[in-house]
Scaffold this active site. Structure first.
Site, PDB file in Angstrom:
ATOM      1  N   CYS A 183       0.842  -1.194   0.000  1.00  0.00           N
ATOM      2  CA  CYS A 183       0.000   0.000   0.000  1.00  0.00           C
ATOM      3  C   CYS A 183       0.880   1.247   0.000  1.00  0.00           C
ATOM      4  CB  CYS A 183      -0.908  -0.013   1.226  1.00  0.00           C
ATOM      5  SG  CYS A 183      -2.056   1.385   1.298  1.00  0.00           S
TER       6      CYS A 183
ATOM      7  N   ASP B 159       0.447   3.783   1.703  1.00  0.00           N
ATOM      8  CA  ASP B 159       0.395   4.410   3.027  1.00  0.00           C
ATOM      9  C   ASP B 159       1.808   4.734   3.522  1.00  0.00           C
ATOM     10  OD1 ASP B 159       0.209   4.620   6.016  1.00  0.00           O
ATOM     11  OD2 ASP B 159      -1.891   4.192   5.627  1.00  0.00           O
TER      12      ASP B 159
ATOM     13  N   ARG C  10       2.967   5.030   6.323  1.00  0.00           N
ATOM     14  CA  ARG C  10       3.370   4.346   7.556  1.00  0.00           C
ATOM     15  C   ARG C  10       3.899   2.938   7.307  1.00  0.00           C
ATOM     16  NH1 ARG C  10      -2.354   4.770  10.297  1.00  0.00           N
ATOM     17  NH2 ARG C  10      -2.808   4.094   8.151  1.00  0.00           N
TER      18      ARG C  10
ATOM     19  N   HIS D 170      -2.158  -3.841   5.132  1.00  0.00           N
ATOM     20  CA  HIS D 170      -1.982  -3.437   6.529  1.00  0.00           C
ATOM     21  C   HIS D 170      -3.337  -3.197   7.175  1.00  0.00           C
ATOM     22  CE1 HIS D 170      -2.780   0.967   6.006  1.00  0.00           C
ATOM     23  NE2 HIS D 170      -2.405   0.699   4.764  1.00  0.00           N
TER      24      HIS D 170
ATOM     25  N   CYS E 165      -6.321  -0.020   6.881  1.00  0.00           N
ATOM     26  CA  CYS E 165      -6.061   0.605   5.587  1.00  0.00           C
ATOM     27  C   CYS E 165      -7.208   1.551   5.228  1.00  0.00           C
ATOM     28  CB  CYS E 165      -5.911  -0.462   4.512  1.00  0.00           C
ATOM     29  SG  CYS E 165      -5.626   0.181   2.846  1.00  0.00           S
TER      30      CYS E 165
END
Length: 212
Positions: free
Chosen positions: A42, A44, A46, A98, A101
């Protein structure tokens, strides 16, 4: 326009620290890359691939998009996959989702966010496919389970690309895995799904897993 000079400062400090640790670090990278892993994850911020598995630059080939989706018409993702398996000859393709999400959550809620809704339609399809299971779960568990199921579905999509079919047909070693990351604790969890061939009778063939 906002100033990004801090990023250059951080870059210089990072480069100096890498050379202090290993004087040959950058000359080794210049010589080429031989990663064993392709990571499809992803976007993302993080979930940085190399960092969470503790590997330095050059060890993981990476493709990321919103909600770690693999679509058979996405030439960007397919080009990365083909380059990884045919040119770099990676031995493992890892789909990593994750928990929590935002893309998966948006697809679950059916809220409108703009252009990205068309992309997340693929995740909505996964949710509809597993609607019976998801409907039995408490609301606080439903999102996490769809994050898991989305990983499994995207791993299956990888296995069914002509790229990976051709790899296995010629006997090249390649395994496809599905894992999920916990932003809350920094740990990867094995979803107990893997595939090393397109033979559905193979005990290693992808099956929907759960971390419980």
């Amino acid at each position: 326009m906002a100033d990004i000079s801090d990023l250059f400062d951080r870059n210089r400090a990072w480069a100096a620290s890498m050379v202090a640790r290993d004087p040959d670090f950058f000359s080794t990278l210049v010589a080429g890359q031989t990663p064993e892993y392709l990571w499809i994850g992803c976007s993302d911020s993080r979930v940085p691939a190399n960092e969470i598995v503790g590997l330095p630059p050059g060890e993981v080939f990476v493709h990321r998009n919103v909600a770690n989706v693999v679509v058979h018409t996405d030439l960007n993702c397919l080009s990365v996959l083909q380059y990884a398996v045919d040119i770099l000859r990676v031995k493992h393709v890892i789909v990593c989702g994750h928990y929590g999400c935002g893309g998966v959550q948006a697809s679950l809620e059916g809220a409108r966010h703009g252009l990205v809704d068309n992309w997340l339609r693929h995740v909505m399809d996964v949710g509809e496919k597993h609607a019976a299971e998801l409907s039995t779960l408490p609301e606080d568990r439903r999102l996490d389970r769809l994050c898991e199921l989305n990983v499994v579905e995207q791993a299956m999509n990888i296995c069914q690309t002509t790229i990976v079919e051709d790899v296995w047909a010629r006997g090249q070693e390649l395994a496809v895995h599905g894992v999920i990351y916990g932003v809350h604790d920094g740990l990867l969890r094995d979803l107990s799904v893997t595939a090393t061939s397109l033979d559905a009778s193979d005990p290693k063939w992808l099956q929907p897993g759960s971390t419980g």
